[in-house]
Scaffold this active site. Structure first.
Site, mmCIF file in Angstrom:
data_model
loop_
_atom_site.group_PDB
_atom_site.id
_atom_site.type_symbol
_atom_site.label_atom_id
_atom_site.label_comp_id
_atom_site.label_asym_id
_atom_site.label_seq_id
_atom_site.Cartn_x
_atom_site.Cartn_y
_atom_site.Cartn_z
ATOM 1 N N PHE A 93 -21.439 26.574 31.276
ATOM 2 C CA PHE A 93 -21.551 25.352 31.590
ATOM 3 C C PHE A 93 -20.041 25.510 30.510
ATOM 4 O O PHE A 93 -18.946 24.146 30.838
ATOM 5 C CB PHE A 93 -21.895 24.513 30.652
ATOM 6 C CG PHE A 93 -22.213 24.647 29.192
ATOM 7 C CD1 PHE A 93 -20.848 24.017 28.462
ATOM 8 C CD2 PHE A 93 -22.816 25.343 28.708
ATOM 9 C CE1 PHE A 93 -20.933 23.711 26.632
ATOM 10 C CE2 PHE A 93 -22.955 25.331 27.175
ATOM 11 C CZ PHE A 93 -21.903 25.353 26.150
ATOM 12 N N LYS A 130 -23.184 30.589 42.002
ATOM 13 C CA LYS A 130 -24.605 29.730 41.521
ATOM 14 C C LYS A 130 -23.739 28.947 39.888
ATOM 15 O O LYS A 130 -23.944 29.295 39.246
ATOM 16 C CB LYS A 130 -25.481 30.577 40.673
ATOM 17 C CG LYS A 130 -27.018 30.232 40.432
ATOM 18 C CD LYS A 130 -26.706 29.041 39.854
ATOM 19 C CE LYS A 130 -26.942 29.446 38.096
ATOM 20 N NZ LYS A 130 -27.148 27.736 37.013
ATOM 21 N N GLU A 172 -26.152 24.206 35.719
ATOM 22 C CA GLU A 172 -26.639 23.177 35.965
ATOM 23 C C GLU A 172 -26.438 21.935 35.474
ATOM 24 O O GLU A 172 -26.433 21.008 35.856
ATOM 25 C CB GLU A 172 -27.976 23.756 36.070
ATOM 26 C CG GLU A 172 -28.791 23.643 34.325
ATOM 27 C CD GLU A 172 -29.027 25.175 34.434
ATOM 28 O OE1 GLU A 172 -28.000 25.480 34.990
ATOM 29 O OE2 GLU A 172 -29.896 25.467 34.056
ATOM 30 N N SER A 174 -25.270 33.915 28.316
ATOM 31 C CA SER A 174 -25.200 34.227 26.681
ATOM 32 C C SER A 174 -25.229 35.351 26.731
ATOM 33 O O SER A 174 -25.853 35.789 27.984
ATOM 34 C CB SER A 174 -25.787 33.087 26.431
ATOM 35 O OG SER A 174 -27.539 33.586 27.879
ATOM 36 N N CYS A 187 -15.735 31.259 24.035
ATOM 37 C CA CYS A 187 -16.568 32.856 23.844
ATOM 38 C C CYS A 187 -14.794 33.117 23.125
ATOM 39 O O CYS A 187 -15.087 34.411 22.719
ATOM 40 C CB CYS A 187 -16.453 33.754 25.277
ATOM 41 S SG CYS A 187 -15.602 33.601 26.214
ATOM 42 N N GLU A 236 -23.760 33.685 17.071
ATOM 43 C CA GLU A 236 -22.904 32.722 17.860
ATOM 44 C C GLU A 236 -23.786 30.907 17.544
ATOM 45 O O GLU A 236 -24.538 30.558 17.874
ATOM 46 C CB GLU A 236 -23.198 33.035 19.385
ATOM 47 C CG GLU A 236 -21.957 31.781 20.473
ATOM 48 C CD GLU A 236 -21.903 32.273 21.474
ATOM 49 O OE1 GLU A 236 -22.683 32.512 22.549
ATOM 50 O OE2 GLU A 236 -20.713 32.689 22.180
HETATM 51 P P1 NAD Z 1 -26.539 30.115 29.958
HETATM 52 O O1 NAD Z 1 -26.788 32.225 28.913
HETATM 53 O O2 NAD Z 1 -27.458 29.656 29.078
HETATM 54 O O3 NAD Z 1 -26.486 30.040 30.813
HETATM 55 C C1 NAD Z 1 -24.965 31.175 31.807
HETATM 56 C C2 NAD Z 1 -25.449 31.053 33.449
HETATM 57 O O4 NAD Z 1 -27.450 31.387 33.523
HETATM 58 C C3 NAD Z 1 -26.000 29.244 34.236
HETATM 59 O O5 NAD Z 1 -25.636 29.135 36.109
HETATM 60 C C4 NAD Z 1 -27.635 28.863 33.945
HETATM 61 O O6 NAD Z 1 -27.966 28.181 34.734
HETATM 62 C C5 NAD Z 1 -28.073 30.833 33.986
HETATM 63 N N1 NAD Z 1 -29.507 30.991 33.347
HETATM 64 C C6 NAD Z 1 -29.783 30.390 32.557
HETATM 65 N N2 NAD Z 1 -30.899 31.062 31.748
HETATM 66 C C7 NAD Z 1 -31.473 31.918 32.859
HETATM 67 C C8 NAD Z 1 -32.621 32.239 32.016
HETATM 68 N N3 NAD Z 1 -33.282 32.283 31.405
HETATM 69 N N4 NAD Z 1 -32.564 33.317 33.520
HETATM 70 C C9 NAD Z 1 -31.772 33.427 34.637
HETATM 71 N N5 NAD Z 1 -30.430 32.744 34.521
HETATM 72 C C10 NAD Z 1 -30.793 32.280 33.325
HETATM 73 O O7 NAD Z 1 -25.539 30.049 29.458
HETATM 74 P P2 NAD Z 1 -24.400 28.670 28.636
HETATM 75 O O8 NAD Z 1 -24.917 27.606 27.638
HETATM 76 O O9 NAD Z 1 -24.164 28.112 30.348
HETATM 77 O O10 NAD Z 1 -22.825 29.255 28.149
HETATM 78 C C11 NAD Z 1 -22.564 29.712 27.165
HETATM 79 C C12 NAD Z 1 -22.477 30.906 26.742
HETATM 80 O O11 NAD Z 1 -21.906 31.533 27.166
HETATM 81 C C13 NAD Z 1 -22.050 31.289 25.539
HETATM 82 O O12 NAD Z 1 -22.943 32.323 25.051
HETATM 83 C C14 NAD Z 1 -20.760 32.017 26.041
HETATM 84 O O13 NAD Z 1 -19.941 32.573 24.925
HETATM 85 C C15 NAD Z 1 -21.084 32.178 26.710
HETATM 86 N N6 NAD Z 1 -19.407 32.632 27.532
HETATM 87 C C16 NAD Z 1 -18.916 33.953 27.860
HETATM 88 C C17 NAD Z 1 -18.218 34.137 27.742
HETATM 89 C C18 NAD Z 1 -16.876 35.322 28.204
HETATM 90 O O14 NAD Z 1 -16.344 35.374 28.559
HETATM 91 N N7 NAD Z 1 -17.610 36.674 27.452
HETATM 92 C C19 NAD Z 1 -17.088 33.362 28.628
HETATM 93 C C20 NAD Z 1 -17.725 32.094 29.366
HETATM 94 C C21 NAD Z 1 -19.102 31.789 28.166
#
Ligand code: NAD
Length: 491
Positions: A156, A180, A183, A233, A288, A382
């Site tokens: 997000f 994808k 959401e 994450s 991140c 985090e």
């Molecule tokens: P998230 O892991 O909750 O969601 C990421 C994606 O995975 C979304 O599209 C979501 O719909 C999907 N998703 C969520 N739960 C899932 C599950 N149980 N099974 C399968 N798919 C699932 O992450 P977020 O809250 O959207 O983003 C924040 C996180 O992203 C933070 O931890 C941040 O550090 C990380 N991030 C990392 C980088 C990097 O380059 N390392 C860059 C941007 C964000």
């Protein structure tokens, strides 16, 4: 279920075969703006049949797209880049609205998307052939071939930039893609699809399937998908990496972060304070690459005082955006309260922040917590909010030990005037991206982006030159045109 009348935009649609298609699901989630809680749209939790249809459309488009030359494919992205400029303000407003960023932060996201596209447009120069006469009359050449249908699953916190980490490079290199979106922020990806269509991208080359866990799992398991890139994450990155590699796909999965800043007594106080405050609070700490822990080595009290002064000038709703949701606000504020209960000292407290006229917005003010110890949750986990946890150490070695013990490894930075001490941190920090006197050490194009340890699963980085290896497979051809000239057993 019918759509409520009060939403600002229509319902989010999926995009495949060059058409925007309303999902048949009965499961829709509200998309609200973190700025003021306004209902913007609704996003579908798409069905398996819809994912199948998108993959089929990407598969059908692959043959034609991959057979065009890379020079032709790049032409679409020159036009796409022009359109990003043309719609600059509109895209900035959309990113700010759905994610809660300030105008300047959202603007930077569009600028960065343009830079990423420019890199993709330089791809013909980067993948132009390798050829060598390896024996007399015997030549080897290496060519990059696209993989087929690939997927990009995004988080997000950068609704436009992170999709542009993957989409332009993967497509220019001849793949077709399923995106994808998160959401929580699906509108920027939908707009991106419209712009790509306007740029002349053939139907089916880029597709968007909205949803949550089920769609992600469907992508990981899908026979028609060759490679999966994920950003989000660590918890989900690990699941996606395991699931898609178990299905014998190529995968790179970028995870969460806990970035440490080393502040040494000889650091320039004004520059350090500005950088630390900006790094911890930019994008409301939801980056991140955000500074999350500060290792105060020796006596740096005057610098900590200046950081607090800087932090107090960061005002929610003015130069600080909102955090993504009510749950996120609650989670961040709980972390602060827990640290306080455990004996840490909250020097600047962002709990309970509100913005006049935006009472339904989800804001957390900048927060500086001092006297944090390594076993506290604010030191280890985090937080993903505008919070910095200061740990005090006597020596640089002790500080490095704390940084190294953290399971993440996205970024680390050091603030010092000493080249030797900076070099020590560059060598010893266990992170993929290192800053010297810079709080957000993002490697800009053509350099690649990616962390270490639990901040990244998989072999390659996600952007820059490293992405070429991820999005292509190599064909190595050996040719011999003068059979009479055998000189030894290798020719
Ligand atoms: P998230 O892991 O909750 O969601 C990421 C994606 O995975 C979304 O599209 C979501 O719909 C999907 N998703 C969520 N739960 C899932 C599950 N149980 N099974 C399968 N798919 C699932 O992450 P977020 O809250 O959207 O983003 C924040 C996180 O992203 C933070 O931890 C941040 O550090 C990380 N991030 C990392 C980088 C990097 O380059 N390392 C860059 C941007 C964000």
């Amino acid at each position: 279920m019918t759509a409520p009348q009060s939403m600002k935009y229509g319902r989010v649609r999926n995009y495949y075969g060059g058409n925007f298609v309303e999902s048949q699901t009965s499961n829709w989630l509200d998309v609200t703006s973190p700025i003021d809680g306004a209902l913007l749209s609704q996003v579908p939790m798409s069905t398996t049949a819809e994912l199948d249809a998108a993959v089929a459309s990407a598969k059908a488009a692959f043959d034609g797209w991959s057979k065009t030359t890379i020079k032709e494919r790049v032409q679409v992205f020159f036009r796409y880049r022009y359109l990003l400029e043309k719609y600059f303000d509109e895209l900035t407003a959309l990113v700010a609205e759905e994610n809660g960023k300030t105008w300047d932060e959202a603007k930077a996201e569009v600028e960065k998307s343009i830079e990423l596209t420019e890199f993709a447009c330089s791809m013909p120069q980067l993948v132009s052939g390798e050829i060598l006469e390896v024996s007399k009359g015997v030549e080897c050449r290496v060519e990059h071939f696209p993989l087929g249908v690939v997927a990009s699953i995004v988080p997000f916190n950068f609704p436009l930039m992170v999709p542009n980490w993957t989409m332009p490079n993967a497509l220019v290199l001849g793949n077709t893609m399923i995106m994808k979106p998160s959401e929580l922020v699906p509108l920027s990806s939908q707009r991106m699809a419209e712009i790509l269509k306007e740029a002349g991208l053939p139907d089916g080359v880029f597709n968007v399937v909205n949803g949550g866990r089920e769609v992600v799992e469907g992508i990981c398991d899908h026979d028609g998908v060759e490679a999966v890139s994920f950003v989000g994450s660590t918890k989900v990155a690990r699941l996606v990496y395991q699931r898609s590699t178990n299905a014998l796909k190529r995968c790179v999965a970028l995870g969460g972060a806990k970035n440490h800043l080393f502040v040494l007594p000889d650091a320039n106080p004004a520059m350090t304070a500005t950088n630390v405050a900006a790094s911890m609070s930019g994008c409301a700490g939801q980056r991140c690459m955000a500074a999350s822990a500060m290792l105060a080595v020796g006596n740096v009290d005057p610098i900590i005082d200046q950081i607090c002064t800087e932090a107090k000038n960061i005002i929610p709703g003015k130069n600080l955006g909102a955090v993504i949701s009510r749950e996120a606000k609650e989670r961040i504020e709980n972390y602060i309260s827990e640290a306080e209960r455990d004996g840490a000292k909250v020097l600047v407290d962002g709990r309970g922040a509100t913005v006049d006229g935006k009472e339904n917005g989800t804001y957390v003010g900048p927060t500086v917590i001092d006297y944090v110890t390594p076993e506290m949750s604010v030191a280890k986990e985090e937080i993903f909010g505008p919070v910095i946890s200061i740990m005090r150490t006597k020596t640089l070695e002790e500080a490095v030990e704390i940084e190294n013990a953290n399971p993440y490894g996205n970024a680390a930075a050091v603030f010092t005037q000493s080249g030797g001490l900076a070099r020590y941190v560059m060598e010893h920090a266990s992170a993929g991206m290192i800053g010297v006197n810079i709080g957000v050490p993002v490697p800009r194009e053509p350099f690649s982006f990616g962390g270490w340890n639990e901040s990244r699963f998989g072999a390659s980085d996600i952007t820059g030159k490293s992405s070429i290896e991820f999005w292509t497979k190599l064909k190595k051809t050996t040719t011999k045109w003068n059979p009479e000239s055998r000189t030894n057993w290798m020719s």
